[in-house]
Design a protein around this motif. Structure first.
Motif, PDB file in Angstrom:
ATOM      1  N   SER A   9       0.817  -1.216   0.000  1.00  9.24           N
ATOM      2  CA  SER A   9       0.000   0.000   0.000  1.00  9.24           C
ATOM      3  C   SER A   9       0.852   1.267   0.000  1.00  9.24           C
ATOM      4  CB  SER A   9      -0.928   0.010   1.218  1.00  9.24           C
ATOM      5  OG  SER A   9      -0.198   0.199   2.426  1.00  9.24           O
ATOM      6  N   TYR A  60      -3.290   6.228  -0.558  1.00 16.55           N
ATOM      7  CA  TYR A  60      -4.294   6.616   0.433  1.00 16.55           C
ATOM      8  C   TYR A  60      -4.921   7.955   0.054  1.00 16.55           C
ATOM      9  CZ  TYR A  60      -2.351   2.897   3.343  1.00 16.55           C
ATOM     10  OH  TYR A  60      -1.939   1.677   3.831  1.00 16.55           O
ATOM     11  N   VAL A  72      -7.197   0.239   5.079  1.00 18.22           N
ATOM     12  CA  VAL A  72      -8.203   1.113   5.710  1.00 18.22           C
ATOM     13  C   VAL A  72      -9.339   0.270   6.283  1.00 18.22           C
ATOM     14  CG1 VAL A  72      -9.894   2.936   5.272  1.00 18.22           C
ATOM     15  CG2 VAL A  72      -7.624   3.072   4.248  1.00 18.22           C
ATOM     16  N   THR A  73      -9.677  -0.816   5.605  1.00 15.52           N
ATOM     17  CA  THR A  73     -10.756  -1.687   6.078  1.00 15.52           C
ATOM     18  C   THR A  73     -10.339  -2.504   7.295  1.00 15.52           C
ATOM     19  OG1 THR A  73     -11.559  -1.872   3.795  1.00 15.52           O
ATOM     20  CG2 THR A  73     -12.372  -3.488   5.371  1.00 15.52           C
ATOM     21  N   LEU A  93      -7.691  -1.898   9.487  1.00 10.17           N
ATOM     22  CA  LEU A  93      -7.090  -1.188  10.617  1.00 10.17           C
ATOM     23  C   LEU A  93      -8.055  -0.931  11.772  1.00 10.17           C
ATOM     24  CD1 LEU A  93      -4.445   0.006  11.598  1.00 10.17           C
ATOM     25  CD2 LEU A  93      -5.090   2.186  10.544  1.00 10.17           C
ATOM     26  N   LEU A 127     -17.625  -0.139   3.637  1.00  2.95           N
ATOM     27  CA  LEU A 127     -16.285  -0.345   3.084  1.00  2.95           C
ATOM     28  C   LEU A 127     -16.128  -1.634   2.269  1.00  2.95           C
ATOM     29  CD1 LEU A 127     -13.777   0.936   5.802  1.00  2.95           C
ATOM     30  CD2 LEU A 127     -14.022   1.730   3.457  1.00  2.95           C
ATOM     31  N   LEU A 132     -13.362   7.611  -0.164  1.00  2.85           N
ATOM     32  CA  LEU A 132     -13.398   6.489   0.770  1.00  2.85           C
ATOM     33  C   LEU A 132     -13.803   6.926   2.179  1.00  2.85           C
ATOM     34  CD1 LEU A 132     -12.748   3.436   0.424  1.00  2.85           C
ATOM     35  CD2 LEU A 132     -10.600   3.891   1.598  1.00  2.85           C
ATOM     36  N   GLY A 133     -13.596   8.209   2.506  1.00  2.00           N
ATOM     37  CA  GLY A 133     -13.980   8.688   3.828  1.00  2.00           C
ATOM     38  C   GLY A 133     -15.465   8.538   4.096  1.00  2.00           C
ATOM     39  N   LEU A 135     -16.127   4.924   4.829  1.00  2.00           N
ATOM     40  CA  LEU A 135     -15.612   4.616   6.165  1.00  2.00           C
ATOM     41  C   LEU A 135     -16.596   5.069   7.232  1.00  2.00           C
ATOM     42  CD1 LEU A 135     -13.190   3.588   7.855  1.00  2.00           C
ATOM     43  CD2 LEU A 135     -12.270   5.908   7.779  1.00  2.00           C
ATOM     44  N   PHE A 148      -9.013   8.615  -0.576  1.00  2.00           N
ATOM     45  CA  PHE A 148      -9.851   9.524   0.208  1.00  2.00           C
ATOM     46  C   PHE A 148     -10.269  10.755  -0.588  1.00  2.00           C
ATOM     47  CE2 PHE A 148      -8.131   7.018   3.679  1.00  2.00           C
ATOM     48  CZ  PHE A 148      -9.202   6.960   4.554  1.00  2.00           C
ATOM     49  N   ALA A 201      -4.119  -0.492  -0.233  1.00  2.07           N
ATOM     50  CA  ALA A 201      -4.365   0.650   0.642  1.00  2.07           C
ATOM     51  C   ALA A 201      -5.816   0.635   1.143  1.00  2.07           C
ATOM     52  CB  ALA A 201      -4.066   1.953  -0.094  1.00  2.07           C
ATOM     53  N   GLY A 202      -6.751   0.330   0.244  1.00  3.80           N
ATOM     54  CA  GLY A 202      -8.139   0.209   0.666  1.00  3.80           C
ATOM     55  C   GLY A 202      -8.349  -0.921   1.652  1.00  3.80           C
TER      56      GLY A 202
END
Length: 274
Positions: free
Chosen positions: A33, A57, A247-248, A250, A223, A66-67, A70, A61, A243-244
């Motif tokens: 990522s 990232y 984010v999912t 984490l 997500l 993606l925010g 999320l 976003f 990277a996506g």
């Protein structure tokens, strides 16, 4: 003594090796990522990014919004977790400590329903959601998950070990049934509450099939659905997909690490309750 030490070192070494094997995919996901686009497609692929960057990232976003997805996942998972805790705790306590006609038979029917695959109920649930006009909304995702048979079972088995004398003493002192539950029972259920919180949040966060069915517009996508859509549009951009995925993964990883002590305690205590 030497044989005992050798056995300890052997077991610890094996556990360390297994832990490294289990963590390697997560490490690889993080490493990829941080690579520029196209770097992971070379052969052999680099283990570490030669020029680490957060551009993937940033693209997710800023370009893929993606925010918003999320936030949708937090709303849906948080709503399901809170609602499920309320329903499961009350139902589990009722089956464990309250006497009413047909209690054991009803609980037996609930346990029998565990063998029914959840996919069987998705079509009737969707038709019901359509009649209630909650398709393509947070309520359409949250309401069908407000109670789970497994959660009720866990709470019941744990609550059965609470001494009846404690409940009777509270009632003799004039406490109502709700007050007894909130002030006497609920503090004793803390380990199983935290265990259910982790299990429910993880299940809701990773759920893909039901949100995909009930959410017809991308405004409420969670997500997992957004990531699947992103994979169709950017199937060659492995770095962006990783990277996506980070984010999912984490948020649930952080939640588990923060509550793992209580989670393990709840499982161990629940395993010896009658």
């Amino acid at each position: 003594m030497r044989a005992s030490r050798a056995a300890v070192w052997g077991v610890n070494g094996l556990l360390t090796l297994l832990a490294l094997i289990a963590l390697f995919p997560l490490f690889w996901m993080l490493s990829v990522s941080l690579m520029p686009l196209g770097s992971a497609s070379t052969f052999p692929p680099p283990l570490l990014p030669l020029h680490p960057t957060l551009s993937n990232y940033r693209a997710l976003f800023v370009g893929a919004d993606l925010g918003r997805y999320l936030l949708n996942s937090f709303i849906v998972s948080g709503g399901i977790t809170l609602g499920s805790l309320v329903c499961n705790l009350l139902a589990g306590y009722g089956f464990a400590k309250l006497r009413f006609h047909g209690r054991d038979r009803t609980f037996g029917l609930l346990l029998a329903a565990l063998v029914i695959p959840s996919q069987v109920a998705m079509m009737p649930l969707f038709l019901l959601a359509r009649e209630l006009h909650i398709v393509n909304s947070y309520a359409g995702v949250i309401l069908p998950s407000l109670a789970s048979i497994f959660g009720i079972y866990l709470v019941r088995q744990y609550a059965r070990a609470i001494p009846d004398e404690m409940l009777e003493a509270a009632r003799i002192d004039g406490a109502s049934e709700l007050t007894t539950f909130l002030r006497v029972v609920l503090p004793l259920l803390k380990p199983i509450i935290l265990t259910l919180t982790i299990l429910t949040f993880l299940t809701a966060w990773n759920d893909f099939m039901w949100p995909l069915i009930v959410l017809t517009g991308n405004n409420h996508y969670t997500l997992p659905i957004a990531l699947a859509s992103l994979a169709r549009e950017h199937n060659q951009d492995v770095e962006m997909l990783m990277a996506g995925s980070m984010v999912t993964v984490l948020p649930v990883l952080v939640l588990f690490l923060l509550l793992q002590r209580y989670y393990i305690q709840g499982l161990l205590l629940g395993s010896v309750k009658r």
